[in-house]
Design a protein around this motif. Structure first.
Motif, PDB file in Angstrom:
ATOM      1  N   LEU A   1       0.830  -1.212   0.000  1.00 12.31           N
ATOM      2  CA  LEU A   1       0.000   0.000   0.000  1.00 12.31           C
ATOM      3  C   LEU A   1       0.861   1.258   0.000  1.00 12.31           C
ATOM      4  O   LEU A   1       0.530   2.243  -0.678  1.00 12.31           O
ATOM      5  CB  LEU A   1      -0.934  -0.013   1.207  1.00 12.31           C
ATOM      6  CG  LEU A   1      -2.021  -1.099   1.202  1.00 12.31           C
ATOM      7  CD1 LEU A   1      -2.811  -1.058   2.501  1.00 12.31           C
ATOM      8  CD2 LEU A   1      -2.958  -0.928   0.007  1.00 12.31           C
ATOM      9  N   ALA A   2       1.958   1.231   0.750  1.00 13.22           N
ATOM     10  CA  ALA A   2       2.845   2.399   0.785  1.00 13.22           C
ATOM     11  C   ALA A   2       3.465   2.650  -0.586  1.00 13.22           C
ATOM     12  O   ALA A   2       3.553   3.805  -1.037  1.00 13.22           O
ATOM     13  CB  ALA A   2       3.935   2.188   1.837  1.00 13.22           C
ATOM     14  N   ILE A   3       3.875   1.591  -1.246  1.00 13.89           N
ATOM     15  CA  ILE A   3       4.470   1.744  -2.579  1.00 13.89           C
ATOM     16  C   ILE A   3       3.448   2.277  -3.564  1.00 13.89           C
ATOM     17  O   ILE A   3       3.745   3.149  -4.397  1.00 13.89           O
ATOM     18  CB  ILE A   3       5.049   0.398  -3.051  1.00 13.89           C
ATOM     19  CG1 ILE A   3       6.280   0.034  -2.224  1.00 13.89           C
ATOM     20  CG2 ILE A   3       5.409   0.448  -4.540  1.00 13.89           C
ATOM     21  CD1 ILE A   3       6.847  -1.329  -2.523  1.00 13.89           C
ATOM     22  N   GLN A   4       2.214   1.775  -3.492  1.00 12.71           N
ATOM     23  CA  GLN A   4       1.178   2.235  -4.428  1.00 12.71           C
ATOM     24  C   GLN A   4       0.811   3.693  -4.177  1.00 12.71           C
ATOM     25  O   GLN A   4       0.555   4.450  -5.122  1.00 12.71           O
ATOM     26  CB  GLN A   4      -0.070   1.346  -4.321  1.00 12.71           C
ATOM     27  CG  GLN A   4       0.173  -0.106  -4.689  1.00 12.71           C
ATOM     28  CD  GLN A   4       0.939  -0.272  -5.983  1.00 12.71           C
ATOM     29  OE1 GLN A   4       0.563   0.285  -7.016  1.00 12.71           O
ATOM     30  NE2 GLN A   4       2.017  -1.042  -5.935  1.00 12.71           N
ATOM     31  N   ALA A   5       0.799   4.092  -2.904  1.00  8.52           N
ATOM     32  CA  ALA A   5       0.512   5.494  -2.598  1.00  8.52           C
ATOM     33  C   ALA A   5       1.608   6.395  -3.156  1.00  8.52           C
ATOM     34  O   ALA A   5       1.320   7.457  -3.735  1.00  8.52           O
ATOM     35  CB  ALA A   5       0.396   5.688  -1.082  1.00  8.52           C
ATOM     36  N   TYR A   6       2.855   5.966  -3.020  1.00 10.63           N
ATOM     37  CA  TYR A   6       3.963   6.753  -3.591  1.00 10.63           C
ATOM     38  C   TYR A   6       3.875   6.771  -5.109  1.00 10.63           C
ATOM     39  O   TYR A   6       4.128   7.810  -5.734  1.00 10.63           O
ATOM     40  CB  TYR A   6       5.289   6.157  -3.143  1.00 10.63           C
ATOM     41  CG  TYR A   6       6.482   6.817  -3.810  1.00 10.63           C
ATOM     42  CD1 TYR A   6       6.937   8.061  -3.390  1.00 10.63           C
ATOM     43  CD2 TYR A   6       7.121   6.194  -4.884  1.00 10.63           C
ATOM     44  CE1 TYR A   6       8.014   8.668  -4.010  1.00 10.63           C
ATOM     45  CE2 TYR A   6       8.196   6.808  -5.514  1.00 10.63           C
ATOM     46  CZ  TYR A   6       8.640   8.036  -5.067  1.00 10.63           C
ATOM     47  OH  TYR A   6       9.699   8.636  -5.698  1.00 10.63           O
ATOM     48  N   ARG A   7       3.540   5.637  -5.709  1.00 11.38           N
ATOM     49  CA  ARG A   7       3.408   5.577  -7.169  1.00 11.38           C
ATOM     50  C   ARG A   7       2.346   6.552  -7.658  1.00 11.38           C
ATOM     51  O   ARG A   7       2.537   7.254  -8.662  1.00 11.38           O
ATOM     52  CB  ARG A   7       3.012   4.169  -7.619  1.00 11.38           C
ATOM     53  CG  ARG A   7       4.152   3.177  -7.739  1.00 11.38           C
ATOM     54  CD  ARG A   7       3.671   1.893  -8.403  1.00 11.38           C
ATOM     55  NE  ARG A   7       3.152   2.163  -9.727  1.00 11.38           N
ATOM     56  CZ  ARG A   7       1.870   2.015 -10.101  1.00 11.38           C
ATOM     57  NH1 ARG A   7       0.969   1.616  -9.225  1.00 11.38           N
ATOM     58  NH2 ARG A   7       1.504   2.259 -11.336  1.00 11.38           N
ATOM     59  N   TYR A   8       1.224   6.594  -6.947  1.00 18.79           N
ATOM     60  CA  TYR A   8       0.140   7.486  -7.371  1.00 18.79           C
ATOM     61  C   TYR A   8       0.589   8.942  -7.275  1.00 18.79           C
ATOM     62  O   TYR A   8       0.358   9.722  -8.207  1.00 18.79           O
ATOM     63  CB  TYR A   8      -1.091   7.250  -6.488  1.00 18.79           C
ATOM     64  CG  TYR A   8      -2.293   8.066  -6.919  1.00 18.79           C
ATOM     65  CD1 TYR A   8      -3.170   7.586  -7.883  1.00 18.79           C
ATOM     66  CD2 TYR A   8      -2.548   9.322  -6.364  1.00 18.79           C
ATOM     67  CE1 TYR A   8      -4.267   8.320  -8.294  1.00 18.79           C
ATOM     68  CE2 TYR A   8      -3.640  10.075  -6.766  1.00 18.79           C
ATOM     69  CZ  TYR A   8      -4.497   9.560  -7.719  1.00 18.79           C
ATOM     70  OH  TYR A   8      -5.572  10.308  -8.123  1.00 18.79           O
ATOM     71  N   TYR A   9       1.238   9.288  -6.166  1.00 17.56           N
ATOM     72  CA  TYR A   9       1.698  10.670  -5.998  1.00 17.56           C
ATOM     73  C   TYR A   9       2.732  11.029  -7.063  1.00 17.56           C
ATOM     74  O   TYR A   9       2.663  12.102  -7.680  1.00 17.56           O
ATOM     75  CB  TYR A   9       2.299  10.840  -4.608  1.00 17.56           C
ATOM     76  CG  TYR A   9       2.961  12.176  -4.391  1.00 17.56           C
ATOM     77  CD1 TYR A   9       2.215  13.322  -4.128  1.00 17.56           C
ATOM     78  CD2 TYR A   9       4.359  12.290  -4.469  1.00 17.56           C
ATOM     79  CE1 TYR A   9       2.831  14.549  -3.936  1.00 17.56           C
ATOM     80  CE2 TYR A   9       4.978  13.524  -4.278  1.00 17.56           C
ATOM     81  CZ  TYR A   9       4.204  14.646  -4.017  1.00 17.56           C
ATOM     82  OH  TYR A   9       4.820  15.853  -3.846  1.00 17.56           O
ATOM     83  N   ALA A  10       3.711  10.120  -7.288  1.00 18.01           N
ATOM     84  CA  ALA A  10       4.759  10.394  -8.273  1.00 18.01           C
ATOM     85  C   ALA A  10       4.175  10.467  -9.679  1.00 18.01           C
ATOM     86  O   ALA A  10       4.565  11.327 -10.485  1.00 18.01           O
ATOM     87  CB  ALA A  10       5.832   9.308  -8.205  1.00 18.01           C
ATOM     88  N   SER A  11       3.223   9.571  -9.982  1.00 18.37           N
ATOM     89  CA  SER A  11       2.599   9.579 -11.304  1.00 18.37           C
ATOM     90  C   SER A  11       1.824  10.864 -11.527  1.00 18.37           C
ATOM     91  O   SER A  11       1.881  11.467 -12.608  1.00 18.37           O
ATOM     92  CB  SER A  11       1.669   8.369 -11.439  1.00 18.37           C
ATOM     93  OG  SER A  11       0.978   8.402 -12.671  1.00 18.37           O
ATOM     94  N   ARG A  12       1.120  11.314 -10.508  1.00 15.01           N
ATOM     95  CA  ARG A  12       0.345  12.549 -10.639  1.00 15.01           C
ATOM     96  C   ARG A  12       1.273  13.746 -10.848  1.00 15.01           C
ATOM     97  O   ARG A  12       1.005  14.613 -11.690  1.00 15.01           O
ATOM     98  CB  ARG A  12      -0.502  12.761  -9.389  1.00 15.01           C
ATOM     99  CG  ARG A  12      -1.596  13.804  -9.545  1.00 15.01           C
ATOM    100  CD  ARG A  12      -2.446  13.878  -8.290  1.00 15.01           C
ATOM    101  NE  ARG A  12      -3.627  14.682  -8.523  1.00 15.01           N
ATOM    102  CZ  ARG A  12      -3.650  16.004  -8.518  1.00 15.01           C
ATOM    103  NH1 ARG A  12      -2.519  16.671  -8.302  1.00 15.01           N
ATOM    104  NH2 ARG A  12      -4.772  16.664  -8.746  1.00 15.01           N
TER     105      ARG A  12
END
Length: 317
Positions: free
Chosen positions: A10-21
């Motif tokens: 979940l932490a990795i996916q949250a970072y991915r979403y923020y970085a992707s945005r």
């Protein structure tokens, strides 16, 4: 382990979403900036062509001037009813209502006038019709070539006077207006979600595979060995002085098994010495549980009483 991996996932996916945005916002801004660069270059080419051709300025040729051409190109790029990037060229002095600045653009103009060294601004706002928007704003400064038409009131061509009020009074270096590139947040979120979901499926499969492999490795190299240690401990507690553990590898569990074997050897040596002492003294040890009336006799007690070792140890034996 499963909880830790889930939290990590979940932490990795949250970072991915923020970085992707963040990446997509920057990408859209770069696209908008590139579009504006192309349009301004096109406008400059138009200006040079008009100057070289010595075309008379009239209502028909007015739209070929850079700032006017840019405004018309911006309108042509706009598709009503669609959430997409929109380009506007706005000025405080325009008579056209669709070219007048809104609150965000007026605030940007004030900022550029106070801080002329600022090349661009990024603002956000909520629009009742379009929803949340990002604004990419760049100043339009009055150039010396603009004073031919917008300098002295006596020199203002009639076509300019009919379209602008006031049409004169400009000075070189003064702020004329801004280019405003509106970027709908809904469009950014759509791009982010599309890319995020594609990556989420592949990442979920990888994490699931790692979870299965990790569980198997944990079972083989940790849990099974801990269970063997537990079984050996129970056997030793039940009186099996021969209980020993296999030492596998050179990790902490192997160190624990080695320590267990040393403890078992010490207990076995102590028990043997106790048996030898009882045999030499011809005495035995016994215990009795008053509640169950069952007891435990040492081997020397059975030998002294000449009773088979298989006989129950009790007060009536």
């Amino acid at each position: 382990m499963g909880l830790a991996m889930s939290i990590g996932f979940l932490a990795i996916q949250a970072y991915r979403y923020y970085a992707s945005r963040t990446d997509i916002v920057e990408s859209v801004i770069i696209e908008a900036h590139t579009l504006w660069t192309v349009l301004t270059a096109t406008g400059e080419v138009y200006r040079q062509l008009i100057q070289d051709a010595e075309l008379p300025l009239s209502d028909k040729t007015l739209g070929l001037l850079p700032i006017h051409a840019l405004a018309r190109l911006a309108e042509a790029l706009r598709v009503p009813g669609q959430a997409q990037v929109q380009l506007r060229v706005v000025s405080r002095d325009s008579r056209h209502s669709d070219r007048r600045p809104d609150a965000v653009e007026l605030d940007a103009m004030a900022h550029f006038e106070k801080h002329p060294e600022t090349p661009e601004l990024l603002r956000s706002s909520n629009d009742p019709a379009a929803g949340r928007l990002y604004y990419h704003l760049q100043p339009i400064w009055t150039e010396t070539s603009c004073l031919v038409c917008h300098g002295s009131p006596e020199d203002v061509p009639a076509a300019i006077a009919r379209s602008f009020a006031p049409a004169s009074g400009y000075s070189a270096g003064a702020l004329h207006g801004v280019t405003s590139i509106k970027i709908p947040v809904a469009d950014i979120e759509r791009r982010v979600n599309a890319g995020f979901m594609r990556g989420l499926v592949s990442h979920a499969l990888v994490f699931f595979a790692l979870f299965i492999v990790g569980g198997i490795l944990l079972q083989v190299f940790v849990i099974a060995r801990v269970r063997r240690i537990r079984a050996g401990t129970l056997a030793l507690a039940a009186g099996d002085s021969a209980a020993r553990l296999a030492v596998e590898g050179r990790d902490e569990i192997s160190d624990l098994a080695t320590s267990f074997n040393r403890m078992a050897d010490s207990i076995a040596l102590r028990d043997q010495r106790l048996k030898n002492a009882q045999a030499d003294a011809q005495i035995g040890l016994w215990t009795l549980d008053a509640r169950t009336m069952s007891g435990h006799w040492s081997e020397e007690v059975y030998r002294l009483l000449d009773i088979p070792p298989a006989a129950p140890a009790g007060p009536h034996t």
